[in-house]
Design a protein around this motif. Sequence first.
Motif: not given
Length: 433
Positions: A120, A123, A127, A134, A410-411, A414, A416, A419, A422-423
């Motif tokens: 996490y 990721l 940002t 990502c 989503y992006c 943030r 993530c 999404c 991201g998951s």
Amino acid sequence: MKEDFLHYVWQHQYFDKTNLQTEDGQAVTVLRPGFRHSDAGPDFPNARLQLGEVEWNGAVEIHLKASDWYRHQHQHDLKYDQVILHVVHTADEPVYRTDGSLVPVLALAARLPAGLLVAYEQLMEQTADKSVPCAPLLGQVPELLPTLMTGRALLERVEQKADVLAALYENLGQDWEATAWHALAAAYGFQKNSEPLSRLAKCLPLTILRRHRHDTRQLEALVFGQAGFLAEHEDTAHDLYVQSLQQEFSFLRHKYNLGGTGLAAHDWNFLRLRPANFPTVRLAQLVGLLHARPALFDALLTAADVPALEQFFAAPVPEYWRSHYRPGKPSKVPALGRGSMHVLITNVVVPLRVAYARHLGNPELVEAAVALLDHLPAEHNHVTDLYETLGFRHRSAADSQGLLALSKGYCTPRRCLHCSIGSRLVHPNGVAR
């Protein structure tokens, strides 16, 4: 760490449940974690837990620290009396409901898998200066996953647009034809003039326009008069046609008691627009549509394919507006372009069909409506171009709309962990959720 991370952990139960206990020593068994939502109130309503020997149904609230309960003023909010478990990273103090009863607290700091938190944080580190957080990690996910996530974002975007039209339908007395008129009017503003065109639709009901659809001159007088473009000025002082429209509008305004309800010329945006996008040009195109297409909704609903819809939008404009960008300003004016038609199909036809299909309870019609986007060319802008350089599929307007939705929903914010990409990157076993 953000609170969103704990939401993700609780939703998917990614923590050690061995000898799970609240801070006051009650054994905890999670029978149902609840359903995550973003409305006002606790984070996970409809949870079912066993605390000690008692089974409870209620809500779960998530915070980084237990004291955030007080920082958010939940101790004074009756909605939070339904909380049966307060899930936190750190339990720094006990918390109480409005009636003074203790809220059981479950602290997860010592129960989080190390790999999950590291993934996490890795990721989140992306940002700071990345439009797509990502991006450096995309090589770690299966090639199909970005395509699947883009498709999911597309459906969410179309559904959101359909929700707006469904609400408009209710506000207009459940009249689909009026809904089509209002949706088209706003869309013909092409962002810069959507707001004034929406106002024009409100102050110029379709019931009035229908009575004059056979006479383009009367339609012009109503539309341009209510829009505020028939006020006399030096450019129109010697324009006999505009003067005739002024006279016609004066009569119709009195007939329908329209005085004081219209817009003024200064309400419209011309700045940094090409003449072909001037609001006066778009109004003329709407007049042509109203004259040539008497049943807007039916035509938009039944057109078999994209060429048929292009033909629908190709309605000829009144003669005067083929040679005038503005009243009293002669110049050759091009017809509505195919690119603009495709924008209208994307932003009006597809969501309108989806809204109507949901009204009928027909999922097959929803799929057919969304499938229209597969037959439109891809849109190109700085957002879609960025995703394309990252390897996301971008072959049609369906992909473009999905990428725009992915960026906005989503992006950019943030989100993530909401999404699938991201998951997948965060999940310790690499299982997308």
